[in-house]
Scaffold this motif. Sequence first.
Motif, short mmCIF file in Angstrom:
data_model
loop_
_atom_site.label_atom_id
_atom_site.label_comp_id
_atom_site.label_asym_id
_atom_site.label_seq_id
_atom_site.Cartn_x
_atom_site.Cartn_y
_atom_site.Cartn_z
N GLU A 167 0.82 -1.20 0.00
CA GLU A 167 0.00 0.00 0.00
C GLU A 167 0.85 1.25 0.00
N TRP A 174 1.32 3.15 -2.28
CA TRP A 174 0.63 4.21 -3.02
C TRP A 174 -0.68 4.59 -2.36
N THR A 175 -1.12 3.78 -1.42
CA THR A 175 -2.49 3.99 -0.96
C THR A 175 -2.60 4.25 0.52
N LEU A 223 -2.61 -2.48 -5.82
CA LEU A 223 -1.94 -1.55 -4.92
C LEU A 223 -1.86 -2.09 -3.50
N CYS A 261 -8.31 6.65 -5.97
CA CYS A 261 -7.32 7.06 -6.97
C CYS A 261 -7.98 7.80 -8.14
N CYS A 319 6.96 7.54 -3.03
CA CYS A 319 6.44 6.20 -3.26
C CYS A 319 7.36 5.38 -4.17
N ASN A 335 9.03 1.97 -3.18
CA ASN A 335 8.71 0.81 -4.01
C ASN A 335 9.97 0.07 -4.45
N VAL A 346 4.68 -2.43 -6.54
CA VAL A 346 3.77 -2.11 -7.64
C VAL A 346 4.42 -2.53 -8.95
N THR A 392 1.48 -1.36 -13.85
CA THR A 392 0.62 -0.55 -12.99
C THR A 392 1.24 0.81 -12.75
#
Length: 663
Positions: A6, A8-9, A81, A404, A449, A453, A465, A469
């Motif tokens: 997560e 990104w989230t 994500l 998103c 991010c 990542n 990710v 994506t």
Amino acid sequence: MAAAAEVWTRPLLLLLGLVAAAGAFYVPGVAPINFHQNDPVEIKAVKLTSSRTQLPYEYYSLPFCQPSKITYKAENLGEVLRGDRIVNTPFEVLMNSEKKCEVLCPQPPAGPPPPAQPAQPTTLSRAQSRLVAERIHEDYYVHLIADNLPVATRLELYSARGPGGGPPDADPGPARRKDKDIQFEHGYRLGFVDGSKFYLHNHLAFILYYHREDVEENQEPTYRVVRFEVVPQSIRLDELKTDEKKSCILPDAANSAPQEIDPAKENQLFFTYSVHWEESDIKWASRWDTYLTMSDVQIHWFSIINSVVVVFFLSGILSMIIIRTLRKDIANYNKEDDIEDTMEESGWKLVHGDVFRPPRYPMILSSLLGSGIQLFCMILIVIFVAMLGMLSPSSRGALMTTACFLFMFMGVFGGFSAGRLYRTLKGHRWKKGALCTATLYPGVVFGICFVLNCFIWGKHSSGAVPFPTLAALLCMWFGISLPLVYLGYYFGFRKQPYDNPVRTNQIPRQIPEQRWYMNRLVGVLMAGILPFGAMFIELFFIFSAIWENQFYYLFGFLFLVFLILVVSCSQISIVMVYFQLCAEDYRWWWRIFLVSGGSAFYVLIYAVFYFVNKLDIVEFVPSLLYFGYTALMVLSFWLLTGTVGFYAAYVFVRKIYGAVKID
């Protein structure tokens, strides 16, 4: 929900955290699946998670038994994500059909095996054994789903395990499976540690509950799955016996030794499972209640009452200022006599010629406020829609996907507000301002991010990710969000600027020396404590959902607390800007934006406290991920609360200076 995936989230998740649905809701249009007797019920694996590492892994990253053909489910953006990698498993479960014991692997050859042939154990190589032991030591959980229901382990069953690491019996019986005061944990533990030894849960006793649907006479009865439980057990099986149906016969778990995994050598073991069905009165529409009632609702109500008290306290202060002090000031200012004496009593009118003087770096200020408006619109819509039940956990990944896309589409509102404010602040380079609005905050988020990542990629985690994506997110940013920001900025810049009630003098007024309590840092500490106090209890549940693999579904409470947070930030910013203007300091634009976002500082302090006291993270990469996510969350929360406070203070300043007569 708690996974390094997560990256990104999680900032969005942490922001989207505070509200209650009094019952279980489902996404409109999602239809239940009806099963008949002996229909296959597919068991799928989602991922492996651990609150100690925050790094999810695919199910088959460990040497579990595999079906003849591995098929991955097509996932939406939110599932990717989150790090979900949903895949089929070799478990064969038939509706309302019991299985006492079945051997998983190796897969038997085609046709029935010879009667005298015993089942062959699975051999784990030294590297596989070391990996399994490492995952057990890191306290990993295995997440399975059946008919989209996640598997859960009863805590009282798990705590009553026998010497084999599981409950004394595979079927605890109805007396021990009461519906009152039942607590669950999501997934099941991969194994357990006893001293320096590692034990694997190699036998899974599935307990599935079904609800019998009403059908007409002479029709075959239909069933719906309403609960999915598992009793994990560790049983050492040197040799498996079979009965006349070729099913394995488990020894008594209470008298058998647990299945140890020695990381220094090869290990031979059997993977087995059993299936037990029970009829339930729970209907399909309420089947998620068991999974979602993991927290005490009374605590949420206590949080709401606490927040309301804080808001009433702020409202009392505002009433004293506006009704008594401010009205008296305006009445005195509007008198034609004794103006000089009045000006000595209060100083906010003295700065009328400078209060709307454009601040330094107006482009950056308007860009940050535009991103704040974009965040505010996205969060408000997501929480409201989730409160209506359209983003329930049954729709896996829908919350993140919606968040998103909404953030991208809300760029038109962020660009419009930033463009109009930039023109009000005497800005002229609207194209550069639009580019700054579209790239400043998203660019910081994307950069952090991407770095995080890379570390997740290095750990070979499913939370990384994938490149397609990543490319899709970049296309969404530059193909959707950036053009919409430009479009909104263009129309906002063309629109008439905000009409300020007083003119600005050409020569700036000298600012008198300020008292110590008017220091910017002191203002941040003072202004942030009350909004944070209005929501810190709910923040605990949000952190638990994010970092400890819990579901968060109380979006009704979240919506209420979000409104309380908006009101409290607005009120405290009005109080702070009034005190500042009374001190004859007209440089309020940047100050009020920073001060009204002061609650983000306390969120940062709470995040550090939570890391030290609640989590057991000791490795570098998980710690880096935690504080990276925390930095993004604090930045986003500061933008959100700072924007709310800024516009509340701006409206207040325009109102009070529009109510007095200026010579």
